[in-house]
Write an enzyme that holds these catalytic residues in place. Structure first.
Site, short mmCIF file in Angstrom:
data_model
loop_
_atom_site.label_atom_id
_atom_site.label_comp_id
_atom_site.label_asym_id
_atom_site.label_seq_id
_atom_site.Cartn_x
_atom_site.Cartn_y
_atom_site.Cartn_z
N LYS A 196 12.12 -5.39 10.62
CA LYS A 196 12.72 -5.65 12.12
C LYS A 196 12.10 -6.99 12.56
O LYS A 196 11.12 -7.07 12.14
CB LYS A 196 12.28 -4.56 12.97
N ARG A 216 5.44 -17.52 -1.49
CA ARG A 216 5.58 -18.99 -1.57
C ARG A 216 4.53 -19.46 -2.54
O ARG A 216 4.51 -20.42 -3.27
CB ARG A 216 5.47 -19.77 -0.26
N HIS A 227 14.74 -13.98 7.95
CA HIS A 227 15.45 -12.76 7.48
C HIS A 227 16.90 -12.93 7.05
O HIS A 227 17.14 -12.54 6.12
CB HIS A 227 15.50 -11.67 8.39
N TYR A 272 10.33 -17.06 -4.02
CA TYR A 272 11.12 -15.96 -3.77
C TYR A 272 12.47 -15.89 -4.88
O TYR A 272 12.81 -14.95 -5.35
CB TYR A 272 11.84 -15.79 -2.48
N ARG A 310 0.92 -1.17 0.14
CA ARG A 310 0.12 -0.18 -0.17
C ARG A 310 0.86 1.26 -0.16
O ARG A 310 0.68 2.03 -0.76
CB ARG A 310 -0.98 -0.16 1.27
N1 LIG Z 1 7.34 -2.65 11.12
C1 LIG Z 1 6.27 -3.03 11.47
O1 LIG Z 1 5.11 -2.45 12.10
C2 LIG Z 1 5.75 -4.59 11.59
C3 LIG Z 1 4.50 -5.02 12.10
C4 LIG Z 1 4.46 -6.41 11.95
C5 LIG Z 1 5.36 -7.02 11.83
N2 LIG Z 1 6.54 -6.72 11.41
C6 LIG Z 1 7.72 -7.73 11.04
O2 LIG Z 1 7.44 -8.09 9.85
C7 LIG Z 1 7.87 -9.70 9.82
C8 LIG Z 1 6.57 -10.46 9.35
O3 LIG Z 1 5.26 -10.05 10.21
P1 LIG Z 1 4.00 -10.08 9.70
O4 LIG Z 1 2.95 -9.86 10.74
O5 LIG Z 1 3.99 -9.76 8.41
O6 LIG Z 1 3.85 -11.89 9.63
P2 LIG Z 1 2.80 -12.77 8.66
O7 LIG Z 1 1.44 -12.13 8.29
O8 LIG Z 1 2.71 -14.01 9.32
O9 LIG Z 1 3.64 -12.86 7.28
C9 LIG Z 1 5.16 -13.48 7.41
C10 LIG Z 1 5.28 -13.85 5.81
O10 LIG Z 1 6.39 -14.76 6.23
C11 LIG Z 1 6.61 -15.79 5.15
N3 LIG Z 1 7.18 -16.95 5.30
C12 LIG Z 1 8.03 -17.48 4.58
N4 LIG Z 1 8.16 -18.74 4.91
C13 LIG Z 1 7.61 -18.98 6.04
C14 LIG Z 1 7.26 -19.91 7.04
N5 LIG Z 1 8.10 -21.36 6.79
N6 LIG Z 1 6.22 -20.01 7.90
C15 LIG Z 1 5.82 -18.77 7.84
N7 LIG Z 1 5.74 -17.69 7.15
C16 LIG Z 1 6.70 -17.78 6.06
C17 LIG Z 1 5.11 -15.83 4.50
O11 LIG Z 1 5.30 -15.58 3.02
P3 LIG Z 1 4.47 -15.80 1.78
O12 LIG Z 1 3.53 -14.72 1.79
O13 LIG Z 1 5.47 -15.98 0.89
O14 LIG Z 1 3.92 -17.11 2.37
C18 LIG Z 1 4.24 -14.70 5.24
O15 LIG Z 1 3.43 -14.27 4.42
C19 LIG Z 1 8.41 -10.00 11.23
O16 LIG Z 1 9.47 -9.92 11.24
C20 LIG Z 1 7.87 -8.92 12.15
O17 LIG Z 1 8.71 -8.37 13.06
C21 LIG Z 1 6.72 -5.42 11.33
#
Ligand SMILES: NC(=O)c1ccc[n+]([C@@H]2O[C@H](COP(=O)([O-])OP(=O)(O)OC[C@H]3O[C@@H](n4cnc5c(N)ncnc54)[C@H](OP(=O)(O)O)[C@@H]3O)[C@@H](O)[C@H]2O)c1
Length: 328
Positions: free
Chosen positions: A95, A35, A77, A56, A18
């Site tokens: 992060k 994936r 990461h 990826y 977005r």
């Molecule tokens: N900056 C911020 O405000 C903020 C807020 C929340 C989270 N984060 C950070 O962003 C990261 C992701 O958080 P999120 O809330 O977006 O999590 P999420 O919705 O669970 O998404 C994580 C992504 O990780 C990928 N992934 C790849 N291999 C995986 C595996 N074996 N098992 C599970 N997931 C896998 C998946 O990608 P695919 O779509 O390819 O399946 C999934 O969409 C974390 O490191 C978190 O600390 C940052």
């Protein structure tokens, strides 16, 4: 214009998609990989990205990609950053950059070796709030900062990626890093001593903690972080001649109030921050500006600060005996 690509299509990847869509006069929302091809396609379609990829590797093999934003879970990461750097891409990664400081250090070295930019998407550092905090502390009217206090909590202990160590679970690396970042924004020097306690869930993830830090400059921080209750987000930077109180959310504060002088508690000034948009716009602009200037480090997101926070997190986890599977 730089072609930005997103690796993964989860929650935070959606927010970055977005953001990039809203900045298309400055950067190109180019591609998304997940994936699962349907998820990549759906997100790319929703925000008008030119391409989507199943897997990826395909995204990293596309020579048109300039910058990869990594939004996968944190245990992945390090491997995703390494793959992106080896494919010759600049990287902005969510992060915490990695699970520990050693991983981060070796990836920063690889980025330097390849002449590529690697930055942690610690967006709080790029917000007008961070500039206002630094400016207020730097003008010296409040005297030296001596103590940072911060409380933040979110009821999210049942989310698998918070609950399970194998998915990077734990409060410290998910939201505790914001409290550590706030302390590091205000206080100089290395974190030379850590103390505190944590509560672990049945799987071993730290879900709540009380943290004490002492910095080499002599200042302290006292931080309370919970992933199991919605604690109010509040912080204060206390100085010899006044203090700054910060209203949350602590990742993108709504306001800071400066109380000045000794012998009076009257607020001198309240600065409110415009939190419209996603909040990720400044970090994208900071990375684009750094690359436009030929830099391989983003001044607002320096490697040294990522490492300072991760070293403190390492020391806290060592104290508590919290480790991630396969961590190296
Ligand atoms: N900056 C911020 O405000 C903020 C807020 C929340 C989270 N984060 C950070 O962003 C990261 C992701 O958080 P999120 O809330 O977006 O999590 P999420 O919705 O669970 O998404 C994580 C992504 O990780 C990928 N992934 C790849 N291999 C995986 C595996 N074996 N098992 C599970 N997931 C896998 C998946 O990608 P695919 O779509 O390819 O399946 C999934 O969409 C974390 O490191 C978190 O600390 C940052």
């Amino acid at each position: 214009m730089l072609n930005f690509a997103i690796l993964s299509a989860g929650n935070i990847a959606g927010r970055m998609a977005r953001t990039l869509d809203s900045l298309r006069e400055e950067v190109q929302p180019y591609a998304i990989a997940a994936r699962d091809s349907a998820r990549a396609q759906a997100l790319a379609g929703r925000y008008g990205f030119a391409k989507s990829f199943a897997g990826y590797e395909a995204l990293l093999a596309d020579p048109a990609v300039d910058v990869v934003y990594i939004g996968s879970i944190h245990p992945l990461h390090a491997q995703h950053i390494r793959a992106a750097l080896l494919a010759g891409k600049h990287v902005l990664c969510e992060k915490p950059l990695t699970l520990n400081a050693a991983q981060a250090q070796s990836l920063f070295a690889l980025a330097r070796e390849r002449g590529l930019l690697l930055a942690e998407a610690m967006w709080t550092r790029t917000l007008p709030f961070a500039q206002a905090l630094r400016k207020t502390l730097a003008d010296g009217r409040l005297g030296a900062p001596r103590l940072v206090t911060a409380v933040l909590g979110e009821a999210m202990a049942d989310i698998p990626r918070i609950a399970q160590p194998a998915l990077g679970g734990g409060a410290l690396l998910d939201i505790g890093v914001y409290a550590l970042t706030l302390a590091c924004l205000a206080l100089e020097g290395d974190v030379e001593r850590v103390g505190g306690v944590c509560v672990q869930n049945g799987l071993g993830a730290d879900i709540e903690e009380s943290i004490s830090l002492r910095f080499s400059g002599g200042a302290c921080a006292s931080l309370a972080v919970s992933a199991r209750c919605a604690a109010p987000h509040r912080a204060a930077v206390c100085c010899g001649g006044g203090r700054i109180e910060i209203d949350g959310p602590l990742w993108s504060p709504a306001a800071m109030t400066v109380y000045g002088g000794t012998g009076t508690d009257a607020p001198r000034e309240t600065i409110r921050f415009d939190n419209t948009g996603t909040g990720f716009e400044p970090e994208v602009r900071a990375v684009a500006a750094a690359l436009a200037a030929g830099r391989t480090e983003c001044p607002a997101l320096p490697a040294a600060e990522t490492l300072r926070v991760l070293r403190a997190a390492d020391a806290l986890r060592a104290l508590w005996g919290v480790r991630y599977p396969g961590e190296a």
